[in-house]
Design an enzyme around this catalytic site. Structure first.
Site, mmCIF file in Angstrom:
data_model
loop_
_atom_site.group_PDB
_atom_site.id
_atom_site.type_symbol
_atom_site.label_atom_id
_atom_site.label_comp_id
_atom_site.label_asym_id
_atom_site.label_seq_id
_atom_site.Cartn_x
_atom_site.Cartn_y
_atom_site.Cartn_z
ATOM 1 N N LYS A 187 61.112 24.416 41.407
ATOM 2 C CA LYS A 187 61.858 24.709 42.642
ATOM 3 C C LYS A 187 63.007 25.677 42.389
ATOM 4 O O LYS A 187 63.406 25.918 41.259
ATOM 5 C CB LYS A 187 62.363 23.397 43.276
ATOM 6 N N ARG A 246 56.931 14.224 40.167
ATOM 7 C CA ARG A 246 55.936 15.039 40.878
ATOM 8 C C ARG A 246 55.997 16.452 40.302
ATOM 9 O O ARG A 246 57.007 17.134 40.483
ATOM 10 C CB ARG A 246 56.257 15.015 42.379
HETATM 11 N N1 HH2 Z 1 58.348 18.612 47.447
HETATM 12 C C1 HH2 Z 1 57.398 19.379 48.057
HETATM 13 C C2 HH2 Z 1 56.326 18.787 48.722
HETATM 14 N N2 HH2 Z 1 56.192 17.443 48.766
HETATM 15 N N3 HH2 Z 1 56.982 15.296 48.178
HETATM 16 C C3 HH2 Z 1 57.912 14.507 47.599
HETATM 17 N N4 HH2 Z 1 57.787 13.174 47.637
HETATM 18 N N5 HH2 Z 1 58.992 15.052 46.938
HETATM 19 C C4 HH2 Z 1 59.188 16.385 46.858
HETATM 20 O O1 HH2 Z 1 60.203 16.823 46.275
HETATM 21 C C5 HH2 Z 1 58.228 17.257 47.485
HETATM 22 C C6 HH2 Z 1 57.121 16.657 48.150
HETATM 23 C C7 HH2 Z 1 57.517 20.874 48.007
HETATM 24 O O2 HH2 Z 1 56.954 21.373 46.832
HETATM 25 P P1 HH2 Z 1 55.469 21.965 46.684
HETATM 26 O O3 HH2 Z 1 54.435 20.985 47.156
HETATM 27 O O4 HH2 Z 1 55.300 22.412 45.293
HETATM 28 O O5 HH2 Z 1 55.444 23.259 47.589
HETATM 29 P P2 HH2 Z 1 54.993 23.534 49.092
HETATM 30 O O6 HH2 Z 1 55.760 22.634 49.991
HETATM 31 O O7 HH2 Z 1 55.340 24.984 49.297
HETATM 32 O O8 HH2 Z 1 53.527 23.271 49.197
#
Ligand code: HH2
Length: 355
Positions: free
Chosen positions: A290, A325
């Site tokens: 992030k 995660r």
């Molecule tokens: N962050 C993202 C998505 N889901 N769920 C939880 N529980 N905690 C988090 O910090 C979290 C999450 C965002 O990250 P990512 O899935 O890598 O990216 P995107 O939202 O662009 O798909």
């Protein structure tokens, strides 16, 4: 549960040999009967905050909060709150901030999910909607089209899956397809039907803190005390889930790094993660690749932020988190295994052999 009222934040959190030595001397107490220990408590009453020793006399309400710091939490989805576990991220999206487009093809997503499980991920988190800052909602029909074939196949292969969604219909369909866990970045607040689905299905759920929606959250990151306010707001989300009939043991909590938090707010929240421990529930954190990793490291390319992400993940484990995660599963699992071995109390020094 929290409100503006009283709360306890463990302070002086230590691990490994130091924890064992301080606990043996009564100078600290084990957090959740796990490998971490704390020596003091920051005690919040109204607008006041003061530091007291861990075993100070406390009024009854605070005493019962302290009891939650001392007791072993009930496991969540079979995972103990004091053991580290890795959740692999599988975004079946065209536009996720770091892996967008890589797993849009179901065959590629299935291969990636199997590889993550092989590399040691305990859970694979399958999502079909990016929630990066500024992103717009994806209709549930499109979201389900992206993720259901992947969930069906990976579940059939025996993997433990969570579905990363804010939509009740997607939750329901994903559980039908074989997912076991619901991961909702809105803490079941975005879709009015989401709490009922979660309660009725009895599925374990991750409740994450954010303000607003991914489209609006950027302008909502104003805090006087970020750790305290996130705790209070997440407490309200937790309370609403319980009121809807979700069992406390089905809940894991997540402070939501990068969701309506900016720059130093994320770092302070990480430093003060133990403030969430008095809920007595496992803590999940998502910092992988992030922007906060980019800000500290100066690395602008999200795909090159694995080392910084691991540094932050290990820090979180030392502050009470258990579920990580992550995008980079194999690398994180290796780091966690070394970290876990370093926590084991050293064997007592044997006397020098007689010459
Ligand atoms: N962050 C993202 C998505 N889901 N769920 C939880 N529980 N905690 C988090 O910090 C979290 C999450 C965002 O990250 P990512 O899935 O890598 O990216 P995107 O939202 O662009 O798909």
């Amino acid at each position: 549960m929290v409100g503006q009222g009283s709360w306890l934040e463990p302070v002086g959190v230590v691990s490994g040999a130091d924890a064992a030595a301080l606990v043996a001397a009564g100078r600290a107490v084990s957090l959740w009967q796990g490998p971490l220990a704390f020596s003091a408590l920051r005690l919040f009453e109204g607008t006041e905050a003061r530091l007291v020793p861990w075993d100070a006399d406390l009024p009854p309400a605070l005493d019962s909060l302290r009891a939650r710091l001392l007791a072993r939490p009930e496991p969540w989805a079979g995972f103990a709150a004091t053991d580290p576990f890795v959740m692999g991220i599988l975004n079946c999206t065209p536009d996720s901030f770091s892996d967008g487009g890589r797993h849009l093809d179901p065959e590629a997503a299935i291969r990636a999910g199997l590889a993550m499980a092989e590399a040691g991920a305990a859970i694979i988190d399958v999502g079909g909607e990016s929630t990066r800052p500024g992103s717009e909602e994806v209709p549930p029909e499109e979201e389900m089209r992206r993720i259901l074939p992947v969930i069906r196949e990976l579940a059939a292969r025996g993997l433990t899956l969570s579905v990363d969604t804010r939509h009740a219909v997607t939750m329901e369909a994903a559980l039908e397809a074989g997912a076991r866990i619901i991961n909702d970045v809105s803490g079941l607040t975005f879709d009015p039907a989401a709490r009922a689905v979660s309660a009725r299905r009895g599925a374990p759920v991750v409740l994450m803190h954010m303000r607003g929606t991914p489209a609006t959250m950027k302008g909502l990151a104003q805090y006087r005390d970020v750790a305290r306010e996130v705790t209070a707001e997440l407490g309200a989300v937790f309370d609403a889930a319980l009121a809807a009939g979700i069992a406390p043991a089905q809940v894991a909590l997540d402070p939501g790094f990068g969701f309506a938090k900016e720059g130093r707010q994320n770092l302070e929240l990480m430093q003060r993660l133990p403030i969430l421990a008095a809920f007595g529930r496992p803590l999940l954190i998502g910092v992988s690749r992030k922007r906060l990793i980019g800000l500290s490291s100066g690395e602008g390319d999200a795909a090159r932020r694995m080392p910084g992400s691991i540094a932050a993940a290990l820090h979180a484990l030392a502050r009470g988190a258990s579920l990580l995660r992550v995008h980079d599963v194999a690398e994180t699992v290796q780091a966690v295994r070394v970290w876990r071995d370093l926590l084991a109390p050293p064997t007592p020094l044997s006397p020098h052999p007689a010459r």
